[in-house]
Design a protein around this motif. Structure first.
Motif, short mmCIF file in Angstrom:
data_model
loop_
_atom_site.label_atom_id
_atom_site.label_comp_id
_atom_site.label_asym_id
_atom_site.label_seq_id
_atom_site.Cartn_x
_atom_site.Cartn_y
_atom_site.Cartn_z
N ASP A 433 -11.51 -0.04 7.32
CA ASP A 433 -12.49 -0.40 8.35
C ASP A 433 -13.67 0.56 8.34
N GLU A 434 -14.62 0.36 9.25
CA GLU A 434 -15.86 1.13 9.22
C GLU A 434 -15.66 2.62 9.38
N LEU A 435 -14.58 3.00 10.05
CA LEU A 435 -14.29 4.42 10.25
C LEU A 435 -13.26 4.94 9.24
N GLY A 436 -12.74 4.07 8.39
CA GLY A 436 -11.75 4.49 7.42
C GLY A 436 -10.40 4.82 8.03
N PHE A 437 -10.15 4.28 9.22
CA PHE A 437 -8.91 4.62 9.93
C PHE A 437 -7.75 3.73 9.49
N ASN A 438 -8.00 2.44 9.36
CA ASN A 438 -6.96 1.48 8.96
C ASN A 438 -7.42 0.67 7.76
N VAL A 439 -6.47 0.11 7.05
CA VAL A 439 -6.79 -0.81 5.95
C VAL A 439 -7.30 -2.12 6.53
N ALA A 440 -8.42 -2.60 6.02
CA ALA A 440 -9.01 -3.84 6.52
C ALA A 440 -8.86 -4.99 5.52
N GLU A 441 -8.57 -4.66 4.27
CA GLU A 441 -8.54 -5.71 3.23
C GLU A 441 -7.58 -5.31 2.12
N ASN A 442 -6.69 -6.22 1.75
CA ASN A 442 -5.75 -6.04 0.64
C ASN A 442 -4.93 -4.75 0.74
N PRO A 443 -4.09 -4.61 1.75
CA PRO A 443 -3.28 -3.40 1.87
C PRO A 443 -2.30 -3.25 0.70
N VAL A 444 -2.10 -2.03 0.26
CA VAL A 444 -1.15 -1.72 -0.81
C VAL A 444 -0.22 -0.61 -0.32
N HIS A 445 1.00 -0.99 0.01
CA HIS A 445 1.99 0.01 0.42
C HIS A 445 2.53 0.73 -0.82
N VAL A 446 3.10 1.90 -0.61
CA VAL A 446 3.70 2.65 -1.71
C VAL A 446 4.72 1.79 -2.45
N HIS A 447 5.52 1.01 -1.73
CA HIS A 447 6.51 0.13 -2.39
C HIS A 447 5.82 -0.91 -3.27
N ASP A 448 4.67 -1.40 -2.85
CA ASP A 448 3.91 -2.36 -3.66
C ASP A 448 3.40 -1.70 -4.94
N LEU A 449 2.95 -0.46 -4.80
CA LEU A 449 2.50 0.30 -5.97
C LEU A 449 3.63 0.45 -6.97
N HIS A 450 4.81 0.82 -6.49
CA HIS A 450 5.97 0.98 -7.38
C HIS A 450 6.34 -0.34 -8.06
N ASP A 472 23.66 -2.19 -4.44
CA ASP A 472 22.70 -2.05 -5.52
C ASP A 472 21.42 -1.42 -4.98
N TYR A 473 21.05 -0.29 -5.55
CA TYR A 473 19.81 0.40 -5.16
C TYR A 473 18.73 0.13 -6.19
N ARG A 474 17.49 0.24 -5.72
CA ARG A 474 16.35 0.11 -6.63
C ARG A 474 15.22 1.01 -6.13
N LEU A 475 14.21 1.21 -6.97
CA LEU A 475 13.10 2.09 -6.61
C LEU A 475 12.38 1.60 -5.37
N THR A 476 12.25 0.29 -5.22
CA THR A 476 11.52 -0.28 -4.08
C THR A 476 12.44 -0.60 -2.90
N ASP A 477 13.71 -0.20 -2.98
CA ASP A 477 14.69 -0.44 -1.93
C ASP A 477 14.76 -1.94 -1.63
N VAL A 478 14.38 -2.39 -0.43
CA VAL A 478 14.38 -3.82 -0.13
C VAL A 478 12.95 -4.31 0.12
N HIS A 479 11.98 -3.58 -0.42
CA HIS A 479 10.57 -3.87 -0.14
C HIS A 479 9.83 -4.13 -1.45
N GLY A 480 8.50 -4.19 -1.35
CA GLY A 480 7.65 -4.23 -2.51
C GLY A 480 7.19 -5.61 -2.92
N GLU A 481 5.87 -5.74 -3.07
CA GLU A 481 5.26 -6.97 -3.58
C GLU A 481 4.30 -6.60 -4.71
#
Length: 488
Positions: A433-450, A472-481
């Motif tokens: 956003d204009e103040l750089g406080f929150n993601v305003a477009e196309n958020p990328v969580h750490v799990h998505d990065l992985h 069964d464990y994985r790097l992204t646990d139960v998350h990630g896109e």
């Protein structure tokens, strides 16, 4: 009619003897047999049972090269980990509105329910301390602190919409490195070597370097193998002296004597491995053999004296000196020799105060080496098969801390960049956003990065798993896109 009776004393003796034999037989044979069956099944499922195997079916070389789920875009990864949380506002995310509102209080509704590490709700907004300009054909805006990075901006994919769950250093570093805020999970490098093995038989598959003021806040948890076999842990190298402590032979021990001793030890270990199938025994055998080979391979790989003068100048590297620039050059040398995963930690970016001077010093220490690594990999023909990742564990707040020259930890939004095969180069992805406080477009969580990193390596992140404690464990646990918008 008389019933036949058995002597109760002799009967009890026989029963006890039979039970004893059965118990001993079960513990000695079935325990091993069932364990072997289970291990063989697990190793087959995870494709670890490639190459030479022991009598139990366990892979004698757990780092033998393995195939991913589908054709990969890359085969090596170099992580430039800027520990402490670099300020995106002074580097990659230009915010004119924030500059205009410098010194004023943020909107009250912006901070509703917000948790910070140190600052209070009355902290005022802080505009960027340095100027921005557009660079390259892509026209990406970068800070004046990054002139070298600006020269390779058309090779980069800059993500301005990163977000994480943790706002303190150790948990956030663990989340970035392992996918979890808790100690004990395998690191990304460990998952990678577990899935792909290594192309180098003379160097570790996963190597770690440290520079900056200190080591990372989460320490070796950033490169630990967790519940995976310990052969997948990162090996910390030093950039001066012996690459690994005690690598050289002690006085009186020559190579021939050491080889004979090692052969005898490994023969005993292989015998035990054939009986019990413990993966840590295979790790021990592999580690001993690797250490022996590293006595010649590691010093050669770690010596930059033979690099051409123009390469040393490109990096700003100095032979014999411990520096981030030297580590960048060493990272290229290692992937060139088949090392699968190299992680460089530079822990100096935690600017709660003294932001103006300290972040300038950080960039002077790292900017040239990062850009040189991209250029060098490219001219060596290695960039297309290598993924380079730059970033920290989180970003910094748009509000001031420490008088008028510092920023607090901020998990809601921060910036990273990547370069290499399979990515859209010269791309800026996501926005805040204009103040750089929150993601305003196309958020990328750490799990998505992985998930996306594993995809580039040829893995479906949902299928690269290891069974531990009943699940069964994985790097992204139960998350990630998958972040499809940055893929070529």
């Amino acid at each position: 009619m008389m019933s036949s009776k058995t002597d109760p004393v002799s009967s009890s003796k026989v029963d006890a003897q039979v039970r004893s034999i059965q118990r001993r037989w079960f513990l000695q044979q079935c325990g091993i047999g069932l364990g072997s069956v289970a291990l063989t099944s697990l190793m087959a499922d995870s494709k670890v049972a490639h190459g030479e195997t022991s009598a139990t079916g366990f892979a004698a070389n757990p780092l033998a090269p393995k195939e991913p789920h589908f054709p990969a875009k890359i085969k090596n990864v170099i992580v430039l980990f800027m520990g402490g949380g670099p300020s995106q506002f002074e580097l990659f995310d230009n915010k004119p509105t924030l500059a205009r509102l410098d010194g004023t209080l943020p909107p009250a509704d912006l901070l509703g329910g917000y948790r910070a590490a140190f600052i209070n709700p009355n902290s005022k907004l802080l505009g960027a301390k340095y100027k921005f300009a557009k660079h390259g054909q892509c026209g990406a805006e970068l800070s004046e602190l990054l002139p070298h990075t600006a020269s390779v901006v058309d090779d980069l994919c800059i993500i301005r919409s990163m977000k994480t769950d943790a706002f303190n250093h150790a948990p956030a570093q663990l989340l970035m490195s392992t996918g979890s805020q808790q100690f004990g999970r395998p690191s990304m490098g460990s998952w990678l070597t577990y899935g792909l093995g290594s192309e180098s038989q003379d160097l570790p598959a996963f190597v770690v370097f440290n520079s900056g003021k200190k080591g990372p806040s989460a320490g070796a948890g950033n490169w630990n193998s967790g519940f995976l076999p310990s052969t997948h842990s990162g090996v910390e190298f030093r950039s001066s002296g012996d690459p690994v402590l005690y690598l050289s032979n002690p006085p009186g021990m020559n190579d021939a004597t050491q080889r004979r001793s090692l052969d005898a030890i490994n023969e005993l270990n292989r015998h035990r491995l054939d009986i019990v199938g413990d993966p840590e025994i295979a790790t021990r055998i592999n580690s001993y053999e690797m250490a022996f080979r590293m006595q010649s391979s590691a010093p050669e790989a770690m010596s930059i004296h033979d690099e051409p003068e123009h390469i040393l100048k490109l990096y700003g590297a100095e032979p014999g000196k411990m520096s981030f620039a030297n580590n960048c050059l060493l990272a290229r040398r290692l992937v060139q020799r088949g090392v699968r995963f190299v992680q460089l930690f530079h822990e100096s970016w935690d600017q709660h105060g003294g932001l103006t001077s300290d972040i300038k010093k950080n960039c002077q220490d790292t900017d040239q080496g990062c850009a040189a690594l991209i250029k060098d990999l490219k001219q060596q023909g290695l960039l297309d098969e290598t993924l380079v990742i730059w970033g920290g564990e989180f970003g910094r707040t748009p509000m001031v801390q420490g008088g008028n020259d510092g920023r607090d930890h901020h998990p809601n939004s921060f910036s990273m960049w990547m370069a290499g095969g399979g990515l859209k180069s010269g791309t800026v992805y996501g926005a805040t956003d204009e103040l750089g406080f929150n993601v305003a477009e196309n958020p990328v969580h750490v799990h998505d990065l992985h998930a996306t990193i594993l995809h580039l390596l040829g893995f479906d992140h949902r299928q690269l798993t290891h069974r531990f404690q009943g699940r069964d464990y994985r790097l992204t646990d139960v998350h990630g896109e998958l972040v499809k918008g940055i893929l070529a």
